[in-house]
Design an enzyme around this catalytic site. Structure first.
Site, PDB file in Angstrom:
ATOM      1  N   LEU A  11     -58.235  34.715  22.936  1.00  0.00           N
ATOM      2  CA  LEU A  11     -58.866  33.819  21.973  1.00  0.00           C
ATOM      3  C   LEU A  11     -60.008  34.567  21.307  1.00  0.00           C
ATOM      4  O   LEU A  11     -60.869  35.142  21.992  1.00  0.00           O
ATOM      5  CB  LEU A  11     -59.374  32.567  22.674  1.00  0.00           C
ATOM      6  N   SER A  17     -63.068  36.046   8.565  1.00  0.00           N
ATOM      7  CA  SER A  17     -63.415  37.238   7.786  1.00  0.00           C
ATOM      8  C   SER A  17     -63.973  38.300   8.725  1.00  0.00           C
ATOM      9  O   SER A  17     -64.168  38.074   9.915  1.00  0.00           O
ATOM     10  CB  SER A  17     -64.458  36.906   6.712  1.00  0.00           C
ATOM     11  N   GLY A  18     -64.229  39.472   8.174  1.00  0.00           N
ATOM     12  CA  GLY A  18     -64.973  40.518   8.852  1.00  0.00           C
ATOM     13  C   GLY A  18     -64.373  41.019  10.140  1.00  0.00           C
ATOM     14  O   GLY A  18     -63.156  41.184  10.267  1.00  0.00           O
ATOM     15  N   TYR A 157     -82.490  36.358  14.645  1.00  0.00           N
ATOM     16  CA  TYR A 157     -81.173  36.946  14.911  1.00  0.00           C
ATOM     17  C   TYR A 157     -81.248  37.911  16.093  1.00  0.00           C
ATOM     18  O   TYR A 157     -80.417  37.852  17.010  1.00  0.00           O
ATOM     19  CB  TYR A 157     -80.673  37.655  13.660  1.00  0.00           C
TER      20      TYR A 157
END
Length: 284
Positions: A11, A17-18, A157
């Protein structure tokens, strides 16, 4: 038990994307049954096209999964088991960028970054662990060089990615006692839609940065320069597939020479083997 006619199932989160898209296709090319998940399956067109181009569309099963929604995670895993009968690996890839400095942002901004980039990883991993114990499987998590080196204007982040690294480094020796391997993959600059998805209007942000304007302008210039030599998503995905297929995957792997050089000043134990040898002895 896996037979030649029942491929192992992985999974992958964040596959619209990316790196996630590239990893899903590459894993299918390596013979895995891939459950490619994303929050909005209406965005699956590029993934389906890439899988068809590679001739592996039959091994890529698109499902909805929102990593910040526990009910969505549970429903997805239930469907994985119903369709494929087993789960052999999870690739935690879904994430979101967040640019800014705390004085000009909010605590809610930090919480939002932590929710997707850290707690999403925690929730998916927790839900998958019983199935991975049964298959003696693997947890592979896409971190970042920003999980090793804190970077200006990436406070939230990097905090989330630091948390991911600490969580996985702590989980790895415990998971190993029940036959589950744990790996973190640390990309550097990758030419992908992830950067665009941050949704930052750079000129407006610099104009609004007040006393931080000059520093932000310098940071943006340096960052744009680093992305001129960025890896492709396919290049960054290769170590993920290597970790899926290796007999004994490393705990930590960087995706390029640039990434290895970037973390080297801070990270003497570059593949994590020294720490794992130390802490693994505490649970055996």
């Amino acid at each position: 038990m896996t037979t030649p006619h029942t491929p192992r199932t992985v999974l992958v989160t964040g596959t619209s994307s990316g790196i996630g898209l590239a990893a899903a296709v590459a894993a299918a090319e390596a013979g895995w049954q891939v459950v490619a998940t994303m929050r909005d399956t209406a965005k699956a067109g590029p993934l389906r096209a890439a899988a068809a181009k590679a001739g592996v569309e039959g091994l890529v099963d698109v499902m909805r999964l929102d990593v910040v929604d526990a009910a969505s995670i549970d429903a997805c895993l239930e469907e994985v088991l119903a369709r494929h009968g087993r789960l052999d690996a999870v690739v935690n890839n879904a994430g979101a960028g967040q640019v800014g400095t705390i004085e000009q942002g909010t605590v809610e901004d930090v919480r939002a970054a932590m929710e997707v980039n850290f707690f999403g990883v925690v929730q998916v991993t927790r839900a998958a662990m019983p199935h991975l114990r049964a298959s003696r499987g693997r947890v592979i998590t896409v971190s970042s060089v920003g999980g090793i080196v804190g970077q200006p204007f990436n406070e939230a982040y990097c905090a989330a990615k630091f948390a991911v690294e600490g969580f996985m480094e702590s989980l790895a020796p415990v998971a190993a006692t029940v036959g589950v391997d744990v790996t973190v993959v640390e990309p550097g600059a990758v030419a992908s839609e992830f950067v665009a998805s941050i949704g930052v209007d750079v000129p407006a942000m610099v104009a609004a940065a007040g006393p931080y304007g000059d520093a932000l302008q310098a940071y943006v210039a340096r960052t744009m320069q680093s992305f001129e030599a960025a890896q492709t998503p396919a290049e960054a995905a290769r170590p993920i597939v290597d970790a899926l297929t290796a007999d004994r995957p490393p705990f930590r792997v960087q995706t390029s020479d640039w990434a290895r050089a970037f973390v080297a000043p801070k990270l003497a134990d570059q593949d994590g083997s020294a720490v794992q040898a130390l802490t693994g002895g505490w649970v055996r």
